[in-house]
Each structure stands twice: as structure tokens, then as C-alpha cells.
Design a protein around this motif. Sequence first.
Motif, PDB file in Angstrom:
ATOM      1  N   PRO A  67       0.822  -1.201   0.000  1.00  8.41           N
ATOM      2  CA  PRO A  67       0.000   0.000   0.000  1.00  8.41           C
ATOM      3  C   PRO A  67       0.862   1.258   0.000  1.00  8.41           C
ATOM      4  O   PRO A  67       2.021   1.232   0.430  1.00  8.41           O
ATOM      5  CB  PRO A  67      -0.787  -0.114   1.312  1.00  8.41           C
ATOM      6  CG  PRO A  67       0.081  -0.957   2.188  1.00  8.41           C
ATOM      7  CD  PRO A  67       0.748  -1.941   1.271  1.00  8.41           C
ATOM      8  N   ILE A  68       0.316   2.331  -0.499  1.00 11.30           N
ATOM      9  CA  ILE A  68       1.012   3.618  -0.493  1.00 11.30           C
ATOM     10  C   ILE A  68       0.715   4.328   0.818  1.00 11.30           C
ATOM     11  O   ILE A  68      -0.444   4.483   1.197  1.00 11.30           O
ATOM     12  CB  ILE A  68       0.567   4.491  -1.676  1.00 11.30           C
ATOM     13  CG1 ILE A  68       0.968   3.845  -3.002  1.00 11.30           C
ATOM     14  CG2 ILE A  68       1.184   5.878  -1.586  1.00 11.30           C
ATOM     15  CD1 ILE A  68       0.491   4.611  -4.216  1.00 11.30           C
ATOM     16  N   VAL A  69       1.752   4.743   1.517  1.00 12.06           N
ATOM     17  CA  VAL A  69       1.586   5.602   2.681  1.00 12.06           C
ATOM     18  C   VAL A  69       1.706   7.045   2.203  1.00 12.06           C
ATOM     19  O   VAL A  69       2.700   7.426   1.582  1.00 12.06           O
ATOM     20  CB  VAL A  69       2.644   5.304   3.757  1.00 12.06           C
ATOM     21  CG1 VAL A  69       2.460   6.239   4.954  1.00 12.06           C
ATOM     22  CG2 VAL A  69       2.563   3.851   4.199  1.00 12.06           C
ATOM     23  N   ARG A  70       0.691   7.838   2.496  1.00  8.10           N
ATOM     24  CA  ARG A  70       0.626   9.219   2.000  1.00  8.10           C
ATOM     25  C   ARG A  70       0.974  10.154   3.156  1.00  8.10           C
ATOM     26  O   ARG A  70       0.211  10.329   4.082  1.00  8.10           O
ATOM     27  CB  ARG A  70      -0.755   9.499   1.435  1.00  8.10           C
ATOM     28  CG  ARG A  70      -1.127   8.562   0.280  1.00  8.10           C
ATOM     29  CD  ARG A  70      -2.608   8.568  -0.008  1.00  8.10           C
ATOM     30  NE  ARG A  70      -3.380   8.122   1.149  1.00  8.10           N
ATOM     31  CZ  ARG A  70      -4.712   8.145   1.207  1.00  8.10           C
ATOM     32  NH1 ARG A  70      -5.410   8.585   0.184  1.00  8.10           N
ATOM     33  NH2 ARG A  70      -5.336   7.720   2.297  1.00  8.10           N
ATOM     34  N   LEU A  71       2.151  10.764   3.062  1.00  7.17           N
ATOM     35  CA  LEU A  71       2.719  11.573   4.139  1.00  7.17           C
ATOM     36  C   LEU A  71       2.767  13.030   3.737  1.00  7.17           C
ATOM     37  O   LEU A  71       3.151  13.366   2.612  1.00  7.17           O
ATOM     38  CB  LEU A  71       4.129  11.064   4.455  1.00  7.17           C
ATOM     39  CG  LEU A  71       4.964  11.866   5.459  1.00  7.17           C
ATOM     40  CD1 LEU A  71       4.354  11.798   6.851  1.00  7.17           C
ATOM     41  CD2 LEU A  71       6.402  11.357   5.464  1.00  7.17           C
ATOM     42  N   ALA A  76      13.455   1.239   0.366  1.00  8.33           N
ATOM     43  CA  ALA A  76      14.321   0.246  -0.279  1.00  8.33           C
ATOM     44  C   ALA A  76      13.822  -1.169  -0.032  1.00  8.33           C
ATOM     45  O   ALA A  76      14.026  -2.057  -0.867  1.00  8.33           O
ATOM     46  CB  ALA A  76      15.755   0.393   0.225  1.00  8.33           C
ATOM     47  N   ASP A  77      13.131  -1.379   1.094  1.00 11.50           N
ATOM     48  CA  ASP A  77      12.596  -2.702   1.422  1.00 11.50           C
ATOM     49  C   ASP A  77      11.225  -2.963   0.810  1.00 11.50           C
ATOM     50  O   ASP A  77      10.632  -4.016   1.032  1.00 11.50           O
ATOM     51  CB  ASP A  77      12.496  -2.869   2.941  1.00 11.50           C
ATOM     52  CG  ASP A  77      13.856  -3.094   3.578  1.00 11.50           C
ATOM     53  OD1 ASP A  77      14.796  -3.461   2.850  1.00 11.50           O
ATOM     54  OD2 ASP A  77      13.977  -2.900   4.801  1.00 11.50           O
ATOM     55  N   GLY A  78      10.697  -1.989   0.054  1.00  9.63           N
ATOM     56  CA  GLY A  78       9.448  -2.242  -0.653  1.00  9.63           C
ATOM     57  C   GLY A  78       8.298  -1.327  -0.305  1.00  9.63           C
ATOM     58  O   GLY A  78       7.242  -1.392  -0.943  1.00  9.63           O
ATOM     59  N   MET A  79       8.450  -0.482   0.719  1.00  9.44           N
ATOM     60  CA  MET A  79       7.362   0.447   1.032  1.00  9.44           C
ATOM     61  C   MET A  79       7.177   1.444  -0.108  1.00  9.44           C
ATOM     62  O   MET A  79       8.146   1.892  -0.735  1.00  9.44           O
ATOM     63  CB  MET A  79       7.661   1.216   2.323  1.00  9.44           C
ATOM     64  CG  MET A  79       6.668   2.346   2.597  1.00  9.44           C
ATOM     65  SD  MET A  79       7.038   3.241   4.123  1.00  9.44           S
ATOM     66  CE  MET A  79       6.441   2.052   5.317  1.00  9.44           C
ATOM     67  N   ARG A  80       5.921   1.788  -0.371  1.00  7.10           N
ATOM     68  CA  ARG A  80       5.622   2.844  -1.334  1.00  7.10           C
ATOM     69  C   ARG A  80       5.180   4.068  -0.558  1.00  7.10           C
ATOM     70  O   ARG A  80       4.292   3.991   0.302  1.00  7.10           O
ATOM     71  CB  ARG A  80       4.542   2.403  -2.314  1.00  7.10           C
ATOM     72  CG  ARG A  80       4.999   1.254  -3.210  1.00  7.10           C
ATOM     73  CD  ARG A  80       4.051   1.068  -4.377  1.00  7.10           C
ATOM     74  NE  ARG A  80       2.709   0.758  -3.923  1.00  7.10           N
ATOM     75  CZ  ARG A  80       1.606   0.967  -4.662  1.00  7.10           C
ATOM     76  NH1 ARG A  80       1.696   1.508  -5.860  1.00  7.10           N
ATOM     77  NH2 ARG A  80       0.415   0.639  -4.181  1.00  7.10           N
ATOM     78  N   LEU A  81       5.781   5.203  -0.868  1.00  9.71           N
ATOM     79  CA  LEU A  81       5.567   6.430  -0.106  1.00  9.71           C
ATOM     80  C   LEU A  81       5.269   7.571  -1.067  1.00  9.71           C
ATOM     81  O   LEU A  81       6.006   7.793  -2.031  1.00  9.71           O
ATOM     82  CB  LEU A  81       6.819   6.741   0.719  1.00  9.71           C
ATOM     83  CG  LEU A  81       6.775   7.927   1.676  1.00  9.71           C
ATOM     84  CD1 LEU A  81       5.800   7.668   2.822  1.00  9.71           C
ATOM     85  CD2 LEU A  81       8.169   8.206   2.234  1.00  9.71           C
ATOM     86  N   ALA A  82       4.174   8.285  -0.818  1.00  9.52           N
ATOM     87  CA  ALA A  82       3.838   9.477  -1.600  1.00  9.52           C
ATOM     88  C   ALA A  82       3.844  10.663  -0.651  1.00  9.52           C
ATOM     89  O   ALA A  82       3.121  10.684   0.345  1.00  9.52           O
ATOM     90  CB  ALA A  82       2.466   9.328  -2.255  1.00  9.52           C
ATOM     91  N   VAL A  83       4.669  11.669  -0.952  1.00  4.81           N
ATOM     92  CA  VAL A  83       4.880  12.799  -0.052  1.00  4.81           C
ATOM     93  C   VAL A  83       4.253  14.059  -0.629  1.00  4.81           C
ATOM     94  O   VAL A  83       4.407  14.354  -1.819  1.00  4.81           O
ATOM     95  CB  VAL A  83       6.390  13.015   0.193  1.00  4.81           C
ATOM     96  CG1 VAL A  83       6.625  14.274   1.009  1.00  4.81           C
ATOM     97  CG2 VAL A  83       6.983  11.803   0.896  1.00  4.81           C
ATOM     98  N   THR A  84       3.550  14.785   0.214  1.00  4.26           N
ATOM     99  CA  THR A  84       2.951  16.065  -0.161  1.00  4.26           C
ATOM    100  C   THR A  84       3.477  17.138   0.778  1.00  4.26           C
ATOM    101  O   THR A  84       3.442  16.969   1.996  1.00  4.26           O
ATOM    102  CB  THR A  84       1.416  16.015  -0.052  1.00  4.26           C
ATOM    103  OG1 THR A  84       0.912  15.003  -0.918  1.00  4.26           O
ATOM    104  CG2 THR A  84       0.792  17.356  -0.438  1.00  4.26           C
TER     105      THR A  84
END
Length: 299
Positions: A97-101, A121-129
Motif C-alpha cells: 500500500p502507499i503511505v501518504r505523508l 528500499a525494502d518495498g514500502m511505497r511512499l507518496a509525499v505532499t
Amino acid sequence: MSNRNSDGLQDLGLWRTFLAAHRSGSVSAAARTLGLAQSSVTTQLQALDVSVGEPLFVRHARGIRPTPRADELAARLSGPLDALADALGTRPAAEPPIVRLGGAAEFLASVAAPALAPAVADGMRLAVTTGLADDLLEQLRVGSLDLVISAVRPRGRGLPSVPFFDEEFALVAAPALGIAHSPVLTRDALTDAPLLAYDRDVPILRRYWRHVFGIRLDREPALVFPDLRALAAAAVAGAGVTVLPTYLIADELADGRLVDLRPTDDPPINTLHLVRRPGPLAEGVAVVEQALRAAVADL
């Protein structure tokens, strides 16, 4: 009997599609997870809207946002459906899942990005605003973000928040500016020094003047630049005096490019809060919080 069984299996497929969309926050990601066409996922979600009697997702620029009803259903259905899929060996290999920060650009770039790099790097998906606290908290309320690092504590109980980190501020300039630094430095020593500010209303400078000198600052800034990193660079280059969070200029203070003009044991502080969106805790948020807490513990 066979028709009822067929209808039940079809409904089960719809709810699996629903969970994939809820977890990914995207029709296209759900389609990839399930091995379906995007149009099929869209059609199935529309069928669920009709069945439930209200929309379960709202479209926005970065995908789809679950409604409170969708969050409620996901919390109730995820366990049983995952258990059934595991028993049948049919659970798809879902994308993380994408964590939206959200947060201030300077803190996210200087502290959050390095802290979260191992998780990415371990696979987390991160979307930053990035943006101002009030705007980010509003995005949190409507579900467009999962977690916000906010300099503003949200009012009421609608957004769960906890104090996270106290930013300490220092009055700094380059040595070339020739201002003698001292714990008893007075405001008069700064009369001719150009002021570098984040905003024309000089909120950070004004707060420092009130806290340390006990007066209201009524001077106009020589430079206005809404990026604290740019103010730090201008100060290093000798443009003038500014007030910055010490975590942002630790290297410059350590190597002497900037000098703390008025060292004090009682610096102005600004408390940052970790604020979550309402509803069930989004997957991955706890990992992000843990990494951020570890990062600020070393500041």
C-alpha cells in the motif's frame, strides 16, 4: 441452488476487488494486483456502489479515496476474506500500500527522507505532499493523506495527534558579517544587519525577538524566501541575519559557516505533531512513525 451459488461467488469477487482498491488507493494498482482490466475494476466498484446504496470511493488527482463507509466495510471484511483466500490459496500478491505523508518541505527533505529511505528500499511505497499545515490537515480530514507532520495542533478530536518533536531555533549569521556573538547580545547590535525571512510578516523572526529580546520586531526584511533551506544558503553567503531550526543547520553550525549569535539555554521552540487521518490505521503508517521517531531522537 446453482444460481444462488454463482451469485454468491460473484459477490465475493466484487468484495475482493473492493479490498484491493481500498488497500492500494488506485484503480490501476488494484487491477494489476487482481490481474484484471482497469475497466473491469471500475465496473465492479460501480456495482458495489449500487448494491450498498452509496459511493464507496471518491476520485481525486492521485487515485481514489475511500469514504467512511468504505473504511468501515474494509475493517469488517478484510480478516474473513483474507482468511478464505489463504485457505483456498487464491490471495493475490498485492502491491504494497502507499503511505501518504504530508509536512513542511524542509523537515521532510532533511529528516524524513533519509529516515524513510531504508523502508522504501525494502518495498514500502511512499507518496509525499508538502505544504502549509492548515492545508495538509484539511487533506488529512478528507482522506487524501494518511499522516501529517504538523506545526499546528489540530483542534477538536476529529484528527488523532501526538506531540512528536520540538524544533529549537537559533539566531544565525555568517562570520563574515562581523557581528560579535554573545549570550548577552542585544537587539541594538543587529540594527544595521539585513534580515532574512520566510514570509514578509516575519513570523519566525518576530517570535524569536519576542521570546529572547522581549520586544516586538517591527523591521522590514531584506530578503523574503519561503524556503528555510534557501534562507540558510543566503545566510552562509553573508546576506544577513536569520532565525532557523537548529536541526536544519547542524552542519553549518558545526563547521563554522554559520554562528549562533546569541547562544541560550532557553531557545524558542516549535512543537511538531504527528497527526493521523480518521478511521482505521492505514497499513504502513506505524512503520513510518517508528522511523521518524528514531530519526528525531538523534537530533
